[in-house]
Design an enzyme around this catalytic site. Structure first.
Site, short mmCIF file in Angstrom:
data_model
loop_
_atom_site.label_atom_id
_atom_site.label_comp_id
_atom_site.label_asym_id
_atom_site.label_seq_id
_atom_site.Cartn_x
_atom_site.Cartn_y
_atom_site.Cartn_z
N HIS A 1 0.83 -1.21 0.00
CA HIS A 1 0.00 0.00 0.00
C HIS A 1 0.87 1.26 0.00
O HIS A 1 0.53 2.26 -0.64
CB HIS A 1 -0.89 0.03 1.24
CG HIS A 1 -1.90 -1.08 1.33
ND1 HIS A 1 -1.99 -1.91 2.42
CD2 HIS A 1 -2.85 -1.50 0.47
CE1 HIS A 1 -2.97 -2.79 2.23
NE2 HIS A 1 -3.50 -2.57 1.06
N SER B 1 -0.18 -8.81 1.34
CA SER B 1 -1.62 -8.71 1.53
C SER B 1 -1.91 -8.52 3.00
O SER B 1 -1.20 -9.08 3.86
CB SER B 1 -2.30 -10.00 1.04
OG SER B 1 -3.63 -10.08 1.55
P1 AMP Z 1 -6.83 -3.82 0.08
O1 AMP Z 1 -5.55 -4.50 0.49
O2 AMP Z 1 -7.88 -4.79 -0.32
O3 AMP Z 1 -7.26 -2.80 1.06
O4 AMP Z 1 -6.50 -3.07 -1.26
C1 AMP Z 1 -6.36 -1.68 -1.41
C2 AMP Z 1 -5.58 -1.41 -2.67
O5 AMP Z 1 -4.22 -1.78 -2.43
C3 AMP Z 1 -6.03 -2.18 -3.90
O6 AMP Z 1 -5.88 -1.35 -5.05
C4 AMP Z 1 -5.07 -3.32 -3.92
O7 AMP Z 1 -4.91 -3.90 -5.21
C5 AMP Z 1 -3.80 -2.64 -3.45
N1 AMP Z 1 -2.83 -3.62 -2.96
C6 AMP Z 1 -3.08 -4.74 -2.24
N2 AMP Z 1 -1.95 -5.45 -2.06
C7 AMP Z 1 -0.96 -4.76 -2.66
C8 AMP Z 1 0.46 -5.00 -2.84
N3 AMP Z 1 1.06 -6.10 -2.38
N4 AMP Z 1 1.16 -4.07 -3.51
C9 AMP Z 1 0.55 -2.95 -4.02
N5 AMP Z 1 -0.76 -2.69 -3.90
C10 AMP Z 1 -1.52 -3.58 -3.23
#
Ligand code: AMP
Length: 285
Positions: free
Chosen positions: A37, A185
């Site tokens: 993130h 993640s």
């Molecule tokens: P979330 O983790 O579901 O809150 O996702 C929020 C945003 O962060 C989404 O656009 C995801 O695709 C992105 N995201 C999640 N994991 C990663 C990662 N490992 N690297 C970059 N962006 C990510």
């Protein structure tokens, strides 16, 4: 960083910024922010005058038997990370603020949402598209940052922004892995030591598939079979799906050509992990 919890205040702050000529960058998240993130936050910070991170664990996109209740939440750690990157605003609404009444209006999706995550998680993408539509309406004209980690989500959100004429430019970003290949993640914290060790099989399997494509394999089922058999060598892993799709349609082509994406979902104990990898079929001479 200014932490706002209401739609009214957030709109007011961003409208005022635009009126004074500033550009707005929005990064929608469910919080529990990690280094992956952080790379998107930095990109939004550099590319836009006012950078906003939304943090909302959206109940609409979780199925009844899914991990809504246990999804990790840590607003103070998230705010500290955002502050260290120079993010201007965190929009962290309550469920009541976002959904004061039962939702009767939702975004309907067709082809792109029927397969993979859409097939495994009925209603998931309707929930995602609906909350993203709300966030776009709250943020107003902006650039919105989404990563390829959630590849199908990125395709759906980009298409929704075009189909429904949101004044939003969806910015597609690469995603970040741990040094051993596991895609970062928020759900990785749920993995026990054995599951964490096993989880690296996903990236190895995707690399095997991509190498086959680069070596000239044009049969999608053979590539899927090879990816699946690498994952099956890891007894802890339970495959949900393995797909190879054309990036523009998210459908499996009859023969492999052009720009492709290999996508997998698998369970490690109670934790479901996603991963994907792009591969471009070399031109034939
Ligand atoms: P979330 O983790 O579901 O809150 O996702 C929020 C945003 O962060 C989404 O656009 C995801 O695709 C992105 N995201 C999640 N994991 C990663 C990662 N490992 N690297 C970059 N962006 C990510």
């Amino acid at each position: 960083v200014q932490v706002l919890t209401t739609i009214t205040e957030t709109r007011a702050v961003l409208d005022a910024a635009r009126q004074s000529g500033a550009t707005v960058g929005l990064f929608p998240t469910m919080g529990a922010l990690h280094d992956g993130h952080a790379t998107l936050m930095r990109k939004a910070r550099v590319e836009c005058d006012v950078a906003v991170v939304s943090i909302f664990v959206n109940p609409l996109q979780f199925g009844e038997d899914e991990d809504l209740a246990r999804y990790p939440r840590d607003l103070s750690a998230d705010a500290a990370l955002a502050e260290s990157i120079g993010i201007d605003v965190i929009f962290a609404p309550s469920v009541e603020e976002m959904y004061p009444r039962p939702v009767v209006t939702a975004v309907a999706l067709q082809s792109l949402a029927a397969t993979m995550e859409g097939a495994s998680r009925p209603g998931h993408f309707t929930g995602v598209a609906t909350v993203v539509a709300k966030l776009f309406n709250i943020a107003g004209p902006c650039r919105a940052y989404f990563s390829e980690k959630d590849f199908q989500q990125l395709a759906i959100v980009s298409r929704m922004a075009q189909d429904l004429s949101f004044p939003v430019e969806v910015v597609r970003c690469p995603f970040v892995r741990e040094p051993d290949g596991l895609a970062m993640s928020s759900r990785n914290v749920f993995l026990n030591a054995d599951e964490r060790a096993a989880s690296t099989v996903l990236f190895r399997a995707l690399e095997t598939g991509a190498a086959m494509v680069l070596a000239g394999e044009i049969d999608p089922d053979r590539v899927r079979g090879a990816v699946a058999s690498v994952i099956e060598q890891e007894p802890i892993a339970n495959i949900d799906y393995v797909e190879v799709v054309d990036v523009s349609t998210l459908a499996q082509p009859a023969t492999l050509r052009g720009e492709l994406r290999l996508l997998v979902a698998a369970r490690f104990g109670a934790t479901r992990l996603l991963d994907n990898l792009g591969v471009v079929v070399p031109e034939q001479h």
